[in-house]
Write a protein that holds these residues in place. Structure first.
Motif, short mmCIF file in Angstrom:
data_model
loop_
_atom_site.label_atom_id
_atom_site.label_comp_id
_atom_site.label_asym_id
_atom_site.label_seq_id
_atom_site.Cartn_x
_atom_site.Cartn_y
_atom_site.Cartn_z
N PRO A 179 0.83 -1.21 0.00
CA PRO A 179 0.00 0.00 0.00
C PRO A 179 0.86 1.25 0.00
O PRO A 179 1.82 1.35 0.77
N ILE A 180 0.52 2.20 -0.87
CA ILE A 180 1.34 3.41 -0.97
C ILE A 180 0.57 4.68 -0.60
O ILE A 180 1.19 5.74 -0.48
N GLY A 181 -0.76 4.60 -0.41
CA GLY A 181 -1.49 5.79 0.00
C GLY A 181 -2.84 5.92 -0.66
O GLY A 181 -3.32 5.02 -1.36
N ARG A 182 -3.45 7.08 -0.43
CA ARG A 182 -4.82 7.35 -0.89
C ARG A 182 -4.86 8.59 -1.76
O ARG A 182 -4.21 9.61 -1.46
N LEU A 183 -5.66 8.53 -2.82
CA LEU A 183 -5.98 9.68 -3.67
C LEU A 183 -7.42 10.10 -3.37
O LEU A 183 -8.32 9.25 -3.35
N VAL A 184 -7.63 11.39 -3.12
CA VAL A 184 -8.98 11.92 -2.90
C VAL A 184 -9.26 12.98 -3.95
O VAL A 184 -8.49 13.93 -4.12
N PHE A 185 -10.36 12.80 -4.67
CA PHE A 185 -10.76 13.74 -5.71
C PHE A 185 -12.07 14.41 -5.33
O PHE A 185 -12.99 13.76 -4.82
N GLU A 186 -12.14 15.70 -5.60
CA GLU A 186 -13.39 16.43 -5.43
C GLU A 186 -14.08 16.57 -6.78
O GLU A 186 -13.45 16.93 -7.78
N LEU A 187 -15.37 16.25 -6.80
CA LEU A 187 -16.20 16.48 -7.98
C LEU A 187 -17.05 17.71 -7.66
O LEU A 187 -18.08 17.60 -6.99
N PRO A 188 -16.63 18.89 -8.09
CA PRO A 188 -17.27 20.13 -7.65
C PRO A 188 -18.74 20.26 -8.04
O PRO A 188 -19.53 20.83 -7.30
N ASP A 189 -19.10 19.75 -9.21
CA ASP A 189 -20.48 19.92 -9.68
C ASP A 189 -20.96 18.63 -10.35
O ASP A 189 -20.88 18.49 -11.58
N PRO A 190 -21.47 17.67 -9.57
CA PRO A 190 -21.92 16.40 -10.15
C PRO A 190 -23.09 16.53 -11.12
O PRO A 190 -23.34 15.61 -11.90
N THR A 191 -23.82 17.65 -11.06
CA THR A 191 -24.97 17.83 -11.96
C THR A 191 -24.54 18.26 -13.35
O THR A 191 -25.34 18.26 -14.28
N MET A 192 -23.29 18.62 -13.51
CA MET A 192 -22.80 19.11 -14.79
C MET A 192 -22.90 18.02 -15.87
O MET A 192 -23.41 18.24 -16.97
N LEU A 193 -22.37 16.85 -15.57
CA LEU A 193 -22.48 15.67 -16.44
C LEU A 193 -23.00 14.53 -15.56
O LEU A 193 -22.24 13.65 -15.14
N PRO A 194 -24.29 14.53 -15.25
CA PRO A 194 -24.81 13.63 -14.21
C PRO A 194 -24.63 12.15 -14.50
O PRO A 194 -24.32 11.39 -13.58
N GLU A 195 -24.77 11.73 -15.75
CA GLU A 195 -24.63 10.30 -16.03
C GLU A 195 -23.18 9.84 -15.89
O GLU A 195 -22.91 8.79 -15.30
N HIS A 196 -22.26 10.63 -16.42
CA HIS A 196 -20.85 10.29 -16.27
C HIS A 196 -20.46 10.26 -14.78
O HIS A 196 -19.74 9.37 -14.33
N SER A 226 -11.67 15.14 -23.85
CA SER A 226 -12.04 14.53 -22.58
C SER A 226 -12.98 15.44 -21.82
O SER A 226 -13.09 16.64 -22.10
N ALA A 227 -13.65 14.86 -20.83
CA ALA A 227 -14.50 15.63 -19.93
C ALA A 227 -13.82 15.70 -18.57
O ALA A 227 -13.49 14.67 -17.98
N VAL A 228 -13.59 16.91 -18.08
CA VAL A 228 -13.00 17.10 -16.76
C VAL A 228 -14.13 17.10 -15.73
O VAL A 228 -15.02 17.94 -15.77
N VAL A 229 -14.11 16.13 -14.81
CA VAL A 229 -15.19 16.01 -13.83
C VAL A 229 -14.73 16.28 -12.41
O VAL A 229 -15.55 16.46 -11.51
N GLY A 230 -13.42 16.32 -12.17
CA GLY A 230 -12.96 16.55 -10.81
C GLY A 230 -11.49 16.95 -10.76
O GLY A 230 -10.81 17.00 -11.79
N ARG A 231 -11.03 17.22 -9.55
CA ARG A 231 -9.63 17.61 -9.34
C ARG A 231 -9.11 16.89 -8.11
O ARG A 231 -9.87 16.51 -7.20
N LEU A 232 -7.80 16.69 -8.06
CA LEU A 232 -7.18 16.04 -6.91
C LEU A 232 -7.20 16.99 -5.72
O LEU A 232 -6.71 18.11 -5.80
N GLU A 233 -7.76 16.54 -4.62
CA GLU A 233 -7.79 17.35 -3.40
C GLU A 233 -6.63 17.00 -2.48
O GLU A 233 -6.02 17.88 -1.87
N SER A 234 -6.32 15.72 -2.36
CA SER A 234 -5.20 15.30 -1.53
C SER A 234 -4.64 13.99 -2.07
O SER A 234 -5.34 13.21 -2.71
#
Length: 268
Positions: free
Chosen positions: A89-106, A234-242
């Motif tokens: 195990p090397i660690g955890r990636l946490v991503f924030e999806l700021p607006d899930p309604t933008m591309l709701p199905e994806h 591509s569709a950008v749906v989130g960003r790395l938070e930590s």
């Protein structure tokens, strides 16, 4: 002598008839007992099962799952991936999806693949135990390195029909961003620079389009000639938070492909 012979014959015939009558009676009694047992023991169980099946929600392979609860789509959502390399195990990636309604199905597909909520029905509907692509294109230090890490999943979507491509053309038309060389969609990169400019994207063309494929793209750390061009088509749906250190360990490994050992939606 003849009279005695006829008497013996009559007696034998008499016994034969009674034997058949008694045998038939026993058969009838056996059948009646079996019918009584069916009415007493089996039918109530069957009736209860039928009632349960009628009241339970039916499911057919390929039928759509219920959408994520509305409150989960109204604000930012965070998803995580716990990573290992070569069983370490090397660690955890946490991503924030700021607006899930933008591309709701994806976005719903991503979230449901993280939670694995469809896994009891289809074991392939999950990112757990999936490995990232592993070749010189995905190992930092090689000249072929593309500043991105691709998780293909298993090709079974968790929304709609498992093998049906997801498409949201109406949403994408209003979320396009033109850059030198073409267009990308979804969130605008220059508004998401926190966290080192690492984006979570999904392909809108080519292999994996509309399916379980996703990419972690190191836009902010890439050379100047790459930058936002890494996001094309591509569709950008989130960003790395930590987890930037975990990402760097992933990028520099050479012994084995990084693998997702646990994933989910934080706070869900």
């Amino acid at each position: 002598g003849k009279v005695f012979h006829l008497g013996k014959t009559a007696q034998a015939l008499h016994m034969t008839v009674w034997t058949k009558v008694l045998g038939s009676a026993m058969t009838v009694w056996t059948i009646a007992a079996a019918i009584a047992a069916v009415h007493t023991c089996i039918l109530p169980t069957c009736d209860a099962f039928i009632v349960k099946r009628r009241t339970a929600k039916p499911w057919r392979r390929g039928s759509p799952v219920l959408p994520v609860a509305q409150q989960e789509l109204e604000g930012p959502v965070k998803v995580f991936f716990d990573i290992e390399v070569d069983d370490d195990p090397i660690g955890r990636l946490v991503f924030e999806l700021p607006d899930p309604t933008m591309l709701p199905e994806h976005t719903q597909n991503l979230m449901k693949l993280c939670t694995g909520e469809r896994r009891p029905i289809d074991p392939l509907c999950s990112y757990q135990d999936c490995a990232f692509e592993f070749s010189p294109q995905y190992v930092e230090g090689f000249p072929q390195y593309r500043w991105a890490h691709v998780l293909k999943g298993r090709g079974r979507n968790a929304v709609g029909r498992p093998t049906e491509k997801i498409a949201e053309p109406a949403n994408l038309r209003s979320l396009s961003h033109s850059i030198y060389g073409g267009t990308y969609y979804g969130l605008k990169y220059d508004e998401l620079l926190e966290g080192g400019g690492v984006m979570l994207t999904m392909p809108l063309g080519g292999p994996g389009r509309g399916s379980t494929r996703m990419s972690i793209v190191r836009v902010g750390e890439s050379p100047q000639e790459w930058k936002e061009r890494l996001l094309l088509n591509s569709a950008v749906v989130g960003r790395l938070e930590s987890g930037i250190e975990t990402l760097h360990l992933m990028a520099r490994q050479t012994s084995a492909p990084p693998k997702v050992i646990a994933t989910g939606v934080l706070g869900a």
